[in-house]
Design a protein around this motif. Sequence first.
Motif, short mmCIF file in Angstrom:
data_model
loop_
_atom_site.label_atom_id
_atom_site.label_comp_id
_atom_site.label_asym_id
_atom_site.label_seq_id
_atom_site.Cartn_x
_atom_site.Cartn_y
_atom_site.Cartn_z
N UNK A 124 0.60 -0.98 0.09
CA UNK A 124 0.23 -0.25 -0.33
C UNK A 124 0.76 1.51 0.30
N UNK A 125 0.78 2.25 -0.55
CA UNK A 125 1.27 3.58 -0.46
C UNK A 125 0.38 4.16 1.29
N UNK A 126 1.81 4.45 1.66
CA UNK A 126 1.79 5.20 3.01
C UNK A 126 2.24 7.05 2.94
N UNK A 127 2.63 8.03 3.65
CA UNK A 127 3.19 8.64 3.84
C UNK A 127 4.55 9.16 4.21
N UNK A 128 5.47 7.66 3.69
CA UNK A 128 6.66 7.50 4.03
C UNK A 128 6.93 7.02 2.20
N UNK A 129 5.89 6.80 1.39
CA UNK A 129 6.04 6.15 0.09
C UNK A 129 6.70 7.44 -0.67
N UNK A 130 8.36 6.49 -1.63
CA UNK A 130 8.98 7.54 -2.31
C UNK A 130 7.55 7.72 -3.66
N UNK A 131 7.95 9.42 -4.01
CA UNK A 131 7.74 9.32 -5.12
C UNK A 131 7.93 8.37 -6.63
N UNK A 132 6.93 8.51 -7.00
CA UNK A 132 7.73 7.51 -9.13
C UNK A 132 6.79 7.97 -9.75
N UNK A 133 6.20 9.04 -10.08
CA UNK A 133 4.50 9.95 -11.30
C UNK A 133 5.31 8.78 -12.73
N UNK A 134 4.16 8.29 -12.75
CA UNK A 134 3.97 8.05 -14.53
C UNK A 134 3.54 8.98 -15.13
N UNK A 135 2.98 9.50 -15.27
CA UNK A 135 2.10 10.06 -16.64
C UNK A 135 2.35 11.46 -16.06
N UNK A 136 1.56 12.74 -17.47
CA UNK A 136 2.08 14.14 -16.71
C UNK A 136 1.57 14.14 -16.47
N UNK A 137 -0.45 13.60 -15.81
CA UNK A 137 -0.87 14.17 -14.88
C UNK A 137 -0.37 14.82 -13.43
N UNK A 138 0.09 13.03 -13.17
CA UNK A 138 1.29 12.70 -11.90
C UNK A 138 2.07 13.45 -11.66
N UNK A 139 3.19 13.22 -12.96
CA UNK A 139 4.24 13.97 -12.46
C UNK A 139 3.65 15.86 -12.12
N UNK A 140 3.12 16.49 -12.44
CA UNK A 140 2.46 17.79 -12.34
C UNK A 140 2.24 17.73 -11.18
N UNK A 141 1.39 17.03 -10.79
CA UNK A 141 0.63 16.64 -9.41
C UNK A 141 2.03 16.64 -8.58
N UNK A 142 2.49 15.55 -8.63
CA UNK A 142 3.94 15.62 -7.85
C UNK A 142 4.80 16.71 -7.56
N UNK A 143 4.29 17.57 -8.87
CA UNK A 143 5.91 18.69 -8.68
C UNK A 143 5.28 19.44 -7.43
N UNK A 144 4.04 19.98 -8.36
CA UNK A 144 2.95 20.95 -6.61
C UNK A 144 2.96 20.55 -5.63
N UNK A 145 3.09 18.85 -5.51
CA UNK A 145 3.27 18.90 -3.83
C UNK A 145 5.04 18.91 -3.27
N UNK A 146 5.92 18.90 -4.14
CA UNK A 146 7.32 19.12 -3.93
C UNK A 146 7.24 21.09 -3.71
N UNK A 147 6.89 21.66 -4.41
CA UNK A 147 7.00 23.13 -4.38
C UNK A 147 6.11 23.36 -3.23
N UNK A 148 4.74 23.03 -2.89
CA UNK A 148 4.35 23.46 -1.75
C UNK A 148 5.34 23.24 0.01
N UNK A 149 5.81 21.44 -0.04
CA UNK A 149 6.74 21.14 1.19
C UNK A 149 7.64 22.51 1.26
N UNK A 150 8.55 23.04 -0.11
CA UNK A 150 9.62 23.57 -0.60
C UNK A 150 9.36 25.08 0.46
N UNK A 151 7.49 25.25 0.18
CA UNK A 151 8.09 27.12 0.75
C UNK A 151 7.07 26.94 1.55
N UNK A 152 7.24 25.40 2.09
CA UNK A 152 7.22 25.11 3.83
C UNK A 152 7.86 25.01 4.63
#
Length: 365
Positions: free
Chosen positions: A158-186
Motif C-alpha cells: 500500500x501507499x503510505x505517507x513515507x512512500x517515495x514519489x514515482x509519478x508515471x503520467x504527465x498528470x501525476x508528474x505535474x501533481x508531484x511537482x506541485x506537492x514538492x513546491x508546497x513542501x519547499x515553501x513550507x
Amino acid sequence: MQADTWQGQVPFGMSKSILVTGGAGFIGSHLVRRLVSQHPTWHIINLDALTYAGNLENCADFAQAPNYTFAKADITDAAALEAVFAQYNPTDIIHLAAESHVDRSIEAPMDFVLTNVVGTVNLLNAARKYWAGAFEGKRFYHVSTDEVFGSLHQPGTFFTETTAYDPQSPYSASKASSDHFVRAYGNTYKLPVILSNCSNNYGPNQFPEKLIPLMINNIRTGKPLPVYGEGINVRDWLYVEDHAIAIERIFLDGNLGETYLIGGLNEWKNIDLVHHLCQLMDRKLNLTEGQSAKLITFVKDRAGHDLRYAIDPAKLQRELGWQPTVTFEQGLEKTVDWYLANGPWLESVTSGAYRAYYDKQYQTA
Ligand code: NAD
Ligand code: TYD
C-alpha cells in the motif's frame, strides 16, 4: 455575499475567509457545499477559472448562501490572483484547482504544467506575499492525489505517507511537482502548509470523462463501454463526500507541515467494477439481466497505464478518527441514482450548454 463593504478584511461576523480553488469542479463543489453549510462563520470564496471541468451548476444550491462568494480567476494569471487576495484577504487556502484527467495529460501535457505547477506556485507566492510572514492561525492546504506514488506491483502493498514519489503520467508528474513546491515553501519560507493525497473519487457531479460517470452515461444512452487493455488495472475508490469530510478534518485538526493519505480500502479491478455497475444499471433501468454488460468493449490500453493504486489510511484513522461514512454499495447506488435523476446535467455537460451558466448568473445579472 456582497464584496464592496469589506474589501481587504474578514467580513463582519465571520471568523475566517477561506479561499477554495477549483470549487466549481467535482470534489471542490462537494467540499464548498460542506464548508458553507457546516461553518456559517467561515466565509468561503470559491476561486475557479471555469475550464471545461468547472460548472457553476454544481454550485447552484449554495450560490445564494450568505457566507459564499464566487470569484472567477485563473491561477496561471499571477496578477488576477493577487487581485483576489487583495479583495478578499483570505485567512486560509484550500487548493484543489487542477487539470485532473490522465488521458488529457497524455494529449496536452503543457496544460498540466501550467495549471498544476505554475498555478500552484503562483498561489504559494500570493499567499506568501499577502500573509507577509504573519502566518499565525493561517493554513495553506494542498489537495493532491495518490497517483504521485506511481504504480504498485506487489500484491498486498500500500501507499503510505513515507512512500517515495514515482509519478508515471504527465498528470501525476505535474501533481508531484506541485506537492514538492508546497513542501519547499513550507521549509524555505515557513509557509504554514499541509497536504493530503487521496485515492480515486466517485460520486455525483463528476465530469463524464472519468470511468464511473462515463460508464453510467454510456449505459444510459446505449453506447459502448470502453475498457482499456484487459481491464486488469486496480483503483481504490472513495465516495466524494467522504473525501470532503476528510479534507475538513485535516484542515481543522491536521498538523502543519504534515501529509495525510486518504482512502477507503476499497480496491476494484476495472473490469469487475464495470460488470458490477452494469448489474446495478440493469436493475435501476429495468433491463434484462446482462443487457448493459453487452456494451463492454475492450479498447487499446492507455499509454503507460498504472497497474494498481491502493492507500493505507491508518494515519488519518488513528490521528484524526476519520472513517468513510458510506460503503461502496451505498455510494455507488447514490451515484447512479443521482446521474439517472440528473439527465439534464449530463446532457448539459456533454453538449457544452453548461458553459452559458456563468454568463446567465454573473455577467448579465
Ligand atoms: P475537476 O477536474 O473536476 O475540477 C477542477 C476544477 O479546477 C474545475 O472547476 C476547473 O474549472 C478548475 N480549474 C482548472 N484549471 C484552473 C485554473 N487554471 N485556474 C482556476 N481554476 C482552474 O477535478 P477534481 O476531480 O474535482 O479534482 C480536484 C482536486 O483533487 C485536483 O487537485 C485533483 O488532482 C485532486 N484529486 C482528485 C481525485 C479524483 O479522483 N478526482 C483524487 C485525488 C485527488
Ligand atoms: P479514470 O477515471 O480516468 O481515473 P485515473 O486514471 O485517474 O485512475 O480511470 C480509472 C481507471 O479506469 C483507469 O485504470 C483507466 C480506466 N478507464 C477505462 O478503462 N476506460 C475509460 O473509458 C476510462 C475513462 C478509464
